[in-house]
Design a protein around this motif. Sequence first.
Motif, PDB file in Angstrom:
ATOM      1  N   ASP A 127     -18.520  23.901  23.550  1.00  0.00           N
ATOM      2  CA  ASP A 127     -18.420  22.832  22.530  1.00  0.00           C
ATOM      3  C   ASP A 127     -18.590  21.517  23.280  1.00  0.00           C
ATOM      4  O   ASP A 127     -18.858  20.383  22.325  1.00  0.00           O
ATOM      5  CB  ASP A 127     -17.087  23.021  21.891  1.00  0.00           C
ATOM      6  N   ALA A 128     -18.186  21.267  24.504  1.00  0.00           N
ATOM      7  CA  ALA A 128     -18.254  19.839  24.925  1.00  0.00           C
ATOM      8  C   ALA A 128     -18.179  20.185  26.517  1.00  0.00           C
ATOM      9  O   ALA A 128     -17.619  20.925  26.964  1.00  0.00           O
ATOM     10  CB  ALA A 128     -16.988  18.973  24.660  1.00  0.00           C
ATOM     11  N   ASP A 171     -20.921  15.068  27.675  1.00  0.00           N
ATOM     12  CA  ASP A 171     -20.416  14.550  26.476  1.00  0.00           C
ATOM     13  C   ASP A 171     -19.407  13.688  26.851  1.00  0.00           C
ATOM     14  O   ASP A 171     -19.140  12.462  26.128  1.00  0.00           O
ATOM     15  CB  ASP A 171     -19.710  15.805  25.675  1.00  0.00           C
ATOM     16  N   TYR A 172     -18.660  13.990  27.931  1.00  0.00           N
ATOM     17  CA  TYR A 172     -17.487  12.881  28.332  1.00  0.00           C
ATOM     18  C   TYR A 172     -17.738  12.759  29.923  1.00  0.00           C
ATOM     19  O   TYR A 172     -18.193  13.753  30.769  1.00  0.00           O
ATOM     20  CB  TYR A 172     -16.107  13.415  27.992  1.00  0.00           C
ATOM     21  N   ASP A 193      -9.794  12.473  22.872  1.00  0.00           N
ATOM     22  CA  ASP A 193     -11.202  12.391  22.385  1.00  0.00           C
ATOM     23  C   ASP A 193     -11.751  13.826  22.064  1.00  0.00           C
ATOM     24  O   ASP A 193     -12.364  14.112  21.161  1.00  0.00           O
ATOM     25  CB  ASP A 193     -12.114  11.631  23.504  1.00  0.00           C
ATOM     26  N   LEU A 194     -11.328  14.701  22.766  1.00  0.00           N
ATOM     27  CA  LEU A 194     -11.495  16.146  22.567  1.00  0.00           C
ATOM     28  C   LEU A 194     -11.106  16.785  21.344  1.00  0.00           C
ATOM     29  O   LEU A 194     -11.640  17.349  20.595  1.00  0.00           O
ATOM     30  CB  LEU A 194     -10.997  17.075  23.702  1.00  0.00           C
ATOM     31  N   ARG A 196     -10.572  14.821  18.599  1.00  0.00           N
ATOM     32  CA  ARG A 196     -11.226  14.191  17.565  1.00  0.00           C
ATOM     33  C   ARG A 196     -12.731  14.935  17.511  1.00  0.00           C
ATOM     34  O   ARG A 196     -13.064  15.127  16.469  1.00  0.00           O
ATOM     35  CB  ARG A 196     -11.648  12.575  18.102  1.00  0.00           C
ATOM     36  N   HIS A 197     -13.060  15.335  18.730  1.00  0.00           N
ATOM     37  CA  HIS A 197     -14.583  16.250  18.919  1.00  0.00           C
ATOM     38  C   HIS A 197     -14.125  17.363  17.917  1.00  0.00           C
ATOM     39  O   HIS A 197     -15.080  17.607  17.186  1.00  0.00           O
ATOM     40  CB  HIS A 197     -14.980  16.152  20.183  1.00  0.00           C
ATOM     41  N   ARG A 201     -14.643  14.515  14.401  1.00  0.00           N
ATOM     42  CA  ARG A 201     -14.717  12.964  14.162  1.00  0.00           C
ATOM     43  C   ARG A 201     -15.365  12.371  15.211  1.00  0.00           C
ATOM     44  O   ARG A 201     -15.763  12.941  16.387  1.00  0.00           O
ATOM     45  CB  ARG A 201     -13.304  12.414  14.123  1.00  0.00           C
ATOM     46  N   ARG A 203     -16.405  10.367  18.542  1.00  0.00           N
ATOM     47  CA  ARG A 203     -15.740  10.291  20.017  1.00  0.00           C
ATOM     48  C   ARG A 203     -16.570   9.659  21.059  1.00  0.00           C
ATOM     49  O   ARG A 203     -17.850   8.913  20.803  1.00  0.00           O
ATOM     50  CB  ARG A 203     -15.925  11.778  20.587  1.00  0.00           C
TER      51      ARG A 203
END
Length: 208
Positions: A127-128, A171-172, A193-194, A196-197, A201, A203
């Motif tokens: 997912d990220a 992603d980050y 941030d994760l 929120r992701h 939301r 990021r």
Amino acid sequence: MFVVGVTGGIGSGKSTVARLLAERGARVLDADRIVRELYAGGELPAELERRLGPGLLEEDGAVDRAALANLVFRDSSARRELESIVHPAVRATILGRLDVWRAEPFDGFAVIDAALLVEADSPYPLDALVVVTAGAETRIERLRGRGVPEADARRRIAAQASDAEKIARADYVVRNDGDLEALERAVARLAEDLERHASGRARGPETG
């Protein structure tokens, strides 16, 4: 369950980032630990010896990690052969454990800590993706602190995909050229941030 990949070159500190996320409640699948389990004996060590040649196993049938590293970091074709054997086995183990967690009442973060997430032929279901980076000299100094000679450290870094290649997929990005306290602050921001992701939301792409 929200699946996060954490990757980075050798000496970047990716496993420290994974550990700090674990301290915040994440469940971590450590690819290096899984490799050690697979190297301990059984079918995979025998396959490595069959395809890469003799002299790679201990007397008890486990992989001689030093002998294997000496081979693959000097021979790119042997390294590719090793990856073709080990990566599918590690991937199958990780996906199996993710399936177990999905069947449990767990709705937090699952972290896959692996050096070769970007390079994998079969993408992981992420997912990220978090990429941990550090300057080459910083990484070399860390490896020297682990007892790796400088020439070997430079060779190992050169054998991996560049930070630029990894960052292009990220992603980050976590920059880890500072001390542990700085990294802890960066991971705290990353965790926010994760979250929120995971909730859909907005990021930011870079931390630390």
